[in-house]
Design a protein around this motif. Structure first.
Motif, mmCIF file in Angstrom:
data_model
loop_
_atom_site.group_PDB
_atom_site.id
_atom_site.type_symbol
_atom_site.label_atom_id
_atom_site.label_comp_id
_atom_site.label_asym_id
_atom_site.label_seq_id
_atom_site.Cartn_x
_atom_site.Cartn_y
_atom_site.Cartn_z
ATOM 1 N N THR A 1 0.829 -1.213 0.008
ATOM 2 C CA THR A 1 0.060 -0.048 -0.126
ATOM 3 C C THR A 1 0.905 1.157 -0.045
ATOM 4 O OG1 THR A 1 -1.968 1.260 1.330
ATOM 5 C CG2 THR A 1 -0.231 -0.246 2.625
ATOM 6 N N THR A 2 0.479 2.291 -0.733
ATOM 7 C CA THR A 2 1.205 3.651 -0.640
ATOM 8 C C THR A 2 0.567 4.569 0.151
ATOM 9 O OG1 THR A 2 -0.337 4.422 -2.512
ATOM 10 C CG2 THR A 2 1.890 3.109 -3.021
ATOM 11 N N GLU A 3 -0.395 4.242 1.114
ATOM 12 C CA GLU A 3 -0.972 5.168 1.872
ATOM 13 C C GLU A 3 0.024 5.867 2.744
ATOM 14 O OE1 GLU A 3 -2.611 2.005 5.379
ATOM 15 O OE2 GLU A 3 -4.240 3.110 3.996
ATOM 16 N N THR B 1 1.261 9.094 1.133
ATOM 17 C CA THR B 1 0.310 10.406 0.940
ATOM 18 C C THR B 1 -0.343 10.748 2.369
ATOM 19 O OG1 THR B 1 -1.544 8.671 1.153
ATOM 20 C CG2 THR B 1 -0.622 9.227 -1.267
ATOM 21 N N GLU B 2 -0.247 9.988 3.481
ATOM 22 C CA GLU B 2 -0.580 10.424 4.643
ATOM 23 C C GLU B 2 0.634 11.236 5.325
ATOM 24 O OE1 GLU B 2 -2.143 7.061 6.667
ATOM 25 O OE2 GLU B 2 -3.776 6.891 5.590
ATOM 26 N N GLY B 3 1.624 10.409 5.183
ATOM 27 C CA GLY B 3 2.839 11.245 5.904
ATOM 28 C C GLY B 3 3.291 12.300 5.220
ATOM 29 N N TRP B 4 3.060 12.603 3.844
ATOM 30 C CA TRP B 4 3.446 13.916 3.447
ATOM 31 C C TRP B 4 2.771 14.973 3.880
ATOM 32 C CZ3 TRP B 4 7.388 14.797 0.241
ATOM 33 C CH2 TRP B 4 7.393 16.170 -0.494
ATOM 34 N N SER B 5 1.408 14.943 4.596
ATOM 35 C CA SER B 5 0.715 16.027 5.145
ATOM 36 C C SER B 5 0.581 15.827 6.649
ATOM 37 C CB SER B 5 -0.645 16.259 4.487
ATOM 38 O OG SER B 5 -1.337 14.903 4.441
ATOM 39 N N ALA B 6 1.090 14.669 7.128
ATOM 40 C CA ALA B 6 0.901 14.503 8.774
ATOM 41 C C ALA B 6 1.881 15.468 9.413
ATOM 42 C CB ALA B 6 1.000 13.063 9.117
ATOM 43 N N LEU C 1 10.871 14.212 10.775
ATOM 44 C CA LEU C 1 10.804 12.852 10.781
ATOM 45 C C LEU C 1 10.567 12.464 12.367
ATOM 46 C CD1 LEU C 1 13.783 11.548 8.627
ATOM 47 C CD2 LEU C 1 11.238 11.336 8.131
ATOM 48 N N ARG C 2 11.174 13.438 13.299
ATOM 49 C CA ARG C 2 10.790 13.056 14.704
ATOM 50 C C ARG C 2 9.570 13.381 14.981
ATOM 51 N NH1 ARG C 2 12.471 17.341 19.348
ATOM 52 N NH2 ARG C 2 11.044 18.797 17.841
ATOM 53 N N MET C 3 8.776 14.037 14.294
ATOM 54 C CA MET C 3 7.149 14.264 14.606
ATOM 55 C C MET C 3 6.345 13.144 14.712
ATOM 56 S SD MET C 3 6.759 18.228 12.978
ATOM 57 C CE MET C 3 5.132 18.279 13.710
ATOM 58 N N PHE C 4 7.033 11.956 13.709
ATOM 59 C CA PHE C 4 6.209 10.706 13.609
ATOM 60 C C PHE C 4 6.229 10.167 14.921
ATOM 61 C CE2 PHE C 4 6.846 12.005 9.190
ATOM 62 C CZ PHE C 4 5.510 11.976 8.856
ATOM 63 N N SER D 1 3.064 5.732 17.794
ATOM 64 C CA SER D 1 3.811 6.468 16.782
ATOM 65 C C SER D 1 3.384 5.871 15.370
ATOM 66 C CB SER D 1 5.141 5.750 16.995
ATOM 67 O OG SER D 1 5.785 6.449 18.238
ATOM 68 N N SER D 2 3.592 6.803 14.463
ATOM 69 C CA SER D 2 3.130 6.362 13.000
ATOM 70 C C SER D 2 4.337 5.652 12.368
ATOM 71 C CB SER D 2 2.511 7.527 12.373
ATOM 72 O OG SER D 2 1.604 8.143 13.216
ATOM 73 N N TYR D 3 4.833 4.584 12.402
ATOM 74 C CA TYR D 3 5.977 3.879 12.071
ATOM 75 C C TYR D 3 5.805 3.886 10.365
ATOM 76 C CZ TYR D 3 7.492 2.960 16.713
ATOM 77 O OH TYR D 3 7.937 2.970 18.000
ATOM 78 N N GLY D 4 4.713 3.476 9.725
ATOM 79 C CA GLY D 4 4.466 3.481 8.414
ATOM 80 C C GLY D 4 4.632 4.768 7.660
ATOM 81 N N GLN D 5 4.213 6.004 8.283
ATOM 82 C CA GLN D 5 4.538 7.098 7.543
ATOM 83 C C GLN D 5 6.104 7.411 8.112
ATOM 84 O OE1 GLN D 5 1.529 9.874 9.312
ATOM 85 N NE2 GLN D 5 -0.054 8.460 8.990
#
Length: 286
Positions: free
Chosen positions: A61-63, A66-71, A238-241, A248-252
């Motif tokens: 999946t590529t979600e 797309t989600e990480g770019w704006s998160a 990157l630290r914000m994830f 934590s949003s490891y995928g993003q």
């Protein structure tokens, strides 16, 4: 073909050569595996990331991209900030370090050897030893929460390693070139600009590439001096994830990490030959 019929100058494959190649291949795999795992994990659903050690995603999946770019903000802004700081640092180091190196290598001034020794001594000085004095200085100047503390020192030839690299390179050039330039009426600055600077290309490329990589990947200095999220760079983004509470949003994080590595990877591939040439040429005085 038998050993007796083998052409002169050739040898049969041996188990030692096979073992050497196998060891090199194993070492390369161990080195590359974390990158492969990170890339594969960026394409996995969140519940599959730590479900196994295989880097191959079961349900790609590529979600996360797309989600990480704006998160947590606009990651495009973080890339722009990183590129701006890195490019300015490259320009500063290339200009300032080359001029300082020319002065140490060619000009005769009072206490030159002493200043050169003090400059080399700063290489052994830990960054953390001067962090607090520098922070107070930049705070008094009103530069905290701007890119100035990360850029202005580069225009003052503060990276002694690159100065030393260029000094060794300039010393390998025949001094007769400077003498010929002086006969033609060139002053020291004209000799540097018209003669030495163009010949410094291998060392300049090495300086530019390493400065870009080290500045682009720098986390600590940017964490200290950049407080506003609009000033954040890629490492701070990157630290914000990561969340200390466990959410934590490891995928993003992995997805944005893959995008973060791409500029450095492309830069290294394009300038690999120049990096090796610059270091090897400048390391030995001709």
């Amino acid at each position: 073909m038998s050993v007796l019929n083998r052409p002169a100058g050739t040898t049969a494959p041996s188990w030692r050569r096979f073992a050497l190649h196998a060891a090199l291949a194993a070492g390369a795999f161990v080195t590359v595996y974390p990158l492969l795992w990170m890339t594969g994990s960026s394409l996995k659903p969140e519940n599959e990331i730590f479900g196994g050690s295989s880097p191959v995603p079961g349900n790609p999946t590529t979600e996360h991209y797309t989600e990480g770019w704006s998160a947590g903000g606009d990651f495009g802004t973080y890339f722009l900030n990183s590129l701006t700081i890195s490019v300015l640092a490259v320009i500063g180091n290339v200009l300032a370090c080359s001029m300082a190196a020319y002065a140490f290598a060619r000009l005769d001034f009072r206490f030159r050897k002493l200043w050169f020794a003090l400059m080399l001594a700063t290489i052994m000085l830990p960054y953390h030893a001067v962090l607090i004095p520098q922070y107070f200085l930049f705070h008094e100047l009103g530069w905290v929460n701007t890119i100035l503390p990360l850029v202005i020192p580069k225009f003052l030839a503060t990276d002694a390693f690159f100065v030393f690299l260029m000094v060794q390179f300039i010393r390998s050039l025949p001094p007769e070139l400077d003498q010929a330039a002086a006969i033609d009426g060139c002053n020291p600055f004209q000799t540097y600009r018209r003669l030495i600077f163009p010949l410094l290309r291998p060392a300049l490329v090495t300086t530019a590439a390493f400065t870009f990589i080290w500045t682009y990947e720098d986390f600590f200095s940017q964490l200290v001096y950049l407080n506003d999220s609009s000033q954040y760079t890629v490492p701070l983004g990157l630290r914000m994830f990561l969340n200390s509470m466990g959410d934590s949003s490891y995928g993003q994080l992995f997805a944005m990490s893959v995008l973060t590595v791409l500029p450095v990877f492309v830069l290294f591939v394009l300038f690999q030959k120049h990096l090796v040439e610059g270091i090897s040429t400048g390391s030995v005085k001709g």
